[in-house]
Design a protein around this motif. Structure first.
Motif, PDB file in Angstrom:
ATOM      1  N   LEU A 191      39.810  14.156 106.688  1.00 61.64           N
ATOM      2  CA  LEU A 191      38.465  14.780 105.848  1.00 61.64           C
ATOM      3  C   LEU A 191      39.205  15.386 104.370  1.00 61.64           C
ATOM      4  CD1 LEU A 191      36.237  16.393 108.439  1.00 61.64           C
ATOM      5  CD2 LEU A 191      35.802  14.121 107.066  1.00 61.64           C
ATOM      6  N   ALA A 192      40.080  16.207 104.543  1.00 60.35           N
ATOM      7  CA  ALA A 192      40.786  16.769 103.318  1.00 60.35           C
ATOM      8  C   ALA A 192      41.333  15.537 102.377  1.00 60.35           C
ATOM      9  CB  ALA A 192      41.896  17.724 103.575  1.00 60.35           C
ATOM     10  N   LYS A 193      41.836  14.702 103.078  1.00 56.96           N
ATOM     11  CA  LYS A 193      42.500  13.464 102.313  1.00 56.96           C
ATOM     12  C   LYS A 193      41.155  12.420 101.700  1.00 56.96           C
ATOM     13  CE  LYS A 193      45.514   9.575 103.131  1.00 56.96           C
ATOM     14  NZ  LYS A 193      46.556   8.859 103.919  1.00 56.96           N
ATOM     15  N   LEU A 194      40.196  12.215 102.460  1.00 56.04           N
ATOM     16  CA  LEU A 194      38.969  11.760 101.940  1.00 56.04           C
ATOM     17  C   LEU A 194      38.342  12.525 100.766  1.00 56.04           C
ATOM     18  CD1 LEU A 194      37.115   9.131 102.184  1.00 56.04           C
ATOM     19  CD2 LEU A 194      35.933  10.535 103.961  1.00 56.04           C
ATOM     20  N   ALA A 195      38.118  13.808 100.839  1.00 57.40           N
ATOM     21  CA  ALA A 195      37.674  14.603  99.834  1.00 57.40           C
ATOM     22  C   ALA A 195      38.496  14.636  98.542  1.00 57.40           C
ATOM     23  CB  ALA A 195      37.596  15.959 100.453  1.00 57.40           C
ATOM     24  N   GLY A 196      39.719  14.752  98.699  1.00 54.27           N
ATOM     25  CA  GLY A 196      40.800  14.705  97.626  1.00 54.27           C
ATOM     26  C   GLY A 196      40.792  13.345  96.932  1.00 54.27           C
ATOM     27  N   ALA A 197      40.759  12.405  97.645  1.00 53.77           N
ATOM     28  CA  ALA A 197      40.476  11.063  96.990  1.00 53.77           C
ATOM     29  C   ALA A 197      39.310  10.816  96.418  1.00 53.77           C
ATOM     30  CB  ALA A 197      40.974  10.102  97.971  1.00 53.77           C
ATOM     31  N   ALA A 198      38.292  11.219  96.775  1.00 59.38           N
ATOM     32  CA  ALA A 198      36.912  11.055  96.178  1.00 59.38           C
ATOM     33  C   ALA A 198      36.803  11.816  94.895  1.00 59.38           C
ATOM     34  CB  ALA A 198      35.714  11.398  97.304  1.00 59.38           C
ATOM     35  N   HIS A 199      37.215  13.000  94.963  1.00 63.38           N
ATOM     36  CA  HIS A 199      37.247  13.833  93.732  1.00 63.38           C
ATOM     37  C   HIS A 199      38.039  13.260  92.616  1.00 63.38           C
ATOM     38  CE1 HIS A 199      37.288  17.732  91.613  1.00 63.38           C
ATOM     39  NE2 HIS A 199      38.449  17.440  91.123  1.00 63.38           N
ATOM     40  N   ALA A 200      39.291  12.587  93.139  1.00 63.41           N
ATOM     41  CA  ALA A 200      40.139  12.053  91.998  1.00 63.41           C
ATOM     42  C   ALA A 200      39.461  10.416  91.429  1.00 63.41           C
ATOM     43  CB  ALA A 200      41.604  12.091  92.299  1.00 63.41           C
ATOM     44  N   ALA A 201      38.508   9.948  92.338  1.00 66.85           N
ATOM     45  CA  ALA A 201      38.122   8.723  91.869  1.00 66.85           C
ATOM     46  C   ALA A 201      36.908   8.860  90.665  1.00 66.85           C
ATOM     47  CB  ALA A 201      37.516   8.047  93.041  1.00 66.85           C
ATOM     48  N   GLU A 202      37.179   7.982  89.804  1.00 62.87           N
ATOM     49  CA  GLU A 202      36.353   8.001  88.795  1.00 62.87           C
ATOM     50  C   GLU A 202      35.104   7.594  89.025  1.00 62.87           C
ATOM     51  OE1 GLU A 202      37.884   6.703  84.952  1.00 62.87           O
ATOM     52  OE2 GLU A 202      39.765   7.631  85.340  1.00 62.87           O
ATOM     53  N   TRP A 203      34.913   6.550  89.928  1.00 58.71           N
ATOM     54  CA  TRP A 203      33.680   5.870  90.154  1.00 58.71           C
ATOM     55  C   TRP A 203      32.688   6.604  91.257  1.00 58.71           C
ATOM     56  CZ3 TRP A 203      33.147   5.152  95.312  1.00 58.71           C
ATOM     57  CH2 TRP A 203      34.490   5.209  96.050  1.00 58.71           C
ATOM     58  N   VAL A 204      33.123   7.898  91.680  1.00 56.81           N
ATOM     59  CA  VAL A 204      32.450   8.646  92.594  1.00 56.81           C
ATOM     60  C   VAL A 204      31.459   9.417  91.792  1.00 56.81           C
ATOM     61  CG1 VAL A 204      32.426  10.360  94.325  1.00 56.81           C
ATOM     62  CG2 VAL A 204      34.011   8.602  94.347  1.00 56.81           C
ATOM     63  N   ASN A 205      30.156   9.194  92.417  1.00 61.34           N
ATOM     64  CA  ASN A 205      29.046   9.788  91.428  1.00 61.34           C
ATOM     65  C   ASN A 205      28.943  11.515  91.824  1.00 61.34           C
ATOM     66  OD1 ASN A 205      26.557  10.644  90.025  1.00 61.34           O
ATOM     67  ND2 ASN A 205      25.393   9.619  91.277  1.00 61.34           N
ATOM     68  N   ARG A 206      28.950  12.446  90.981  1.00 55.63           N
ATOM     69  CA  ARG A 206      28.993  13.612  91.299  1.00 55.63           C
ATOM     70  C   ARG A 206      27.726  14.330  90.788  1.00 55.63           C
ATOM     71  NH1 ARG A 206      33.932  12.051  90.169  1.00 55.63           N
ATOM     72  NH2 ARG A 206      35.529  12.095  91.542  1.00 55.63           N
ATOM     73  N   ARG A 207      27.551  15.855  91.248  1.00 57.81           N
ATOM     74  CA  ARG A 207      26.616  16.281  90.837  1.00 57.81           C
ATOM     75  C   ARG A 207      26.710  17.058  89.378  1.00 57.81           C
ATOM     76  NH1 ARG A 207      22.346  16.921  94.232  1.00 57.81           N
ATOM     77  NH2 ARG A 207      22.656  16.498  96.366  1.00 57.81           N
TER      78      ARG A 207
END
Length: 177
Positions: free
Chosen positions: A161-177
């Protein structure tokens, strides 16, 4: 043609049926990706519902109120805009919750320094005591959930889960608040 789920199916167990049925109806869909997202969201929803119904509602809070109070407890006083960002909530939701939590004596609002519209949110002494007492109950419930896995599987899940969270945080295409 629809498939009737077995009578003993529930919110969590329906995921397996959904994955199989989607694969049957739409061959070529990414079964592994669907399983990851569907299982993760269903377990997370079930866990949130459990925590809210056993810990937070009895304490007089919604899950959203808990998220905001916990964020401020962990991060310290924050401008409401930043509290919204850190808690993963909208500014409007934080504003509405701030009114309720301030009226309950759990949050203080003071003018921010940036401009006349900014507000800094901080826990009151009552809010700090309430969050700490409730967190102990919350953590006891987390421990019950964690005990559903053996220690090695729990460590592996936390690592993934930490790996997924880190990868999502670094991915430019992930929509964030």
């Amino acid at each position: 043609m629809s498939v009737d789920p077995p009578p003993d199916s529930d919110f969590l167990s329906l995921a397996g049926i959904a994955i199989d049925e989607t694969q049957r109806r739409l061959p070529g869909t990414d079964r592994s990706a669907m399983a990851m997202v569907l299982l993760l969201t269903r377990v997370a929803s079930g866990l949130v519902y459990d925590l809210e119904s056993t810990v937070h509602r009895p304490a007089g809070w919604s899950w959203s109120a808990w998220r905001l109070l916990f964020t401020i407890w962990v991060a310290g006083p924050q401008e409401s805009r930043r509290a919204a960002e850190l808690s993963g909530m909208s500014r409007a939701a934080v504003s509405a919750l701030t009114n309720t939590l301030s009226a309950a004596g759990l949050l203080d609002r003071t003018p921010g320094s940036a401009d006349g519209r900014s507000v800094v949110l901080a826990l009151t002494e009552k809010g700090t005591a309430a969050i700490e007492e409730t967190f102990l109950q919350h953590n006891a419930r987390e421990t019950e959930w964690a005990r559903l896995l053996d220690p090695e599987d729990l460590a592996a899940l936390n690592r993934l889960l930490a790996k997924l969270a880190g990868a999502a945080h670094a991915a430019e295409w992930v929509n964030r608040r």
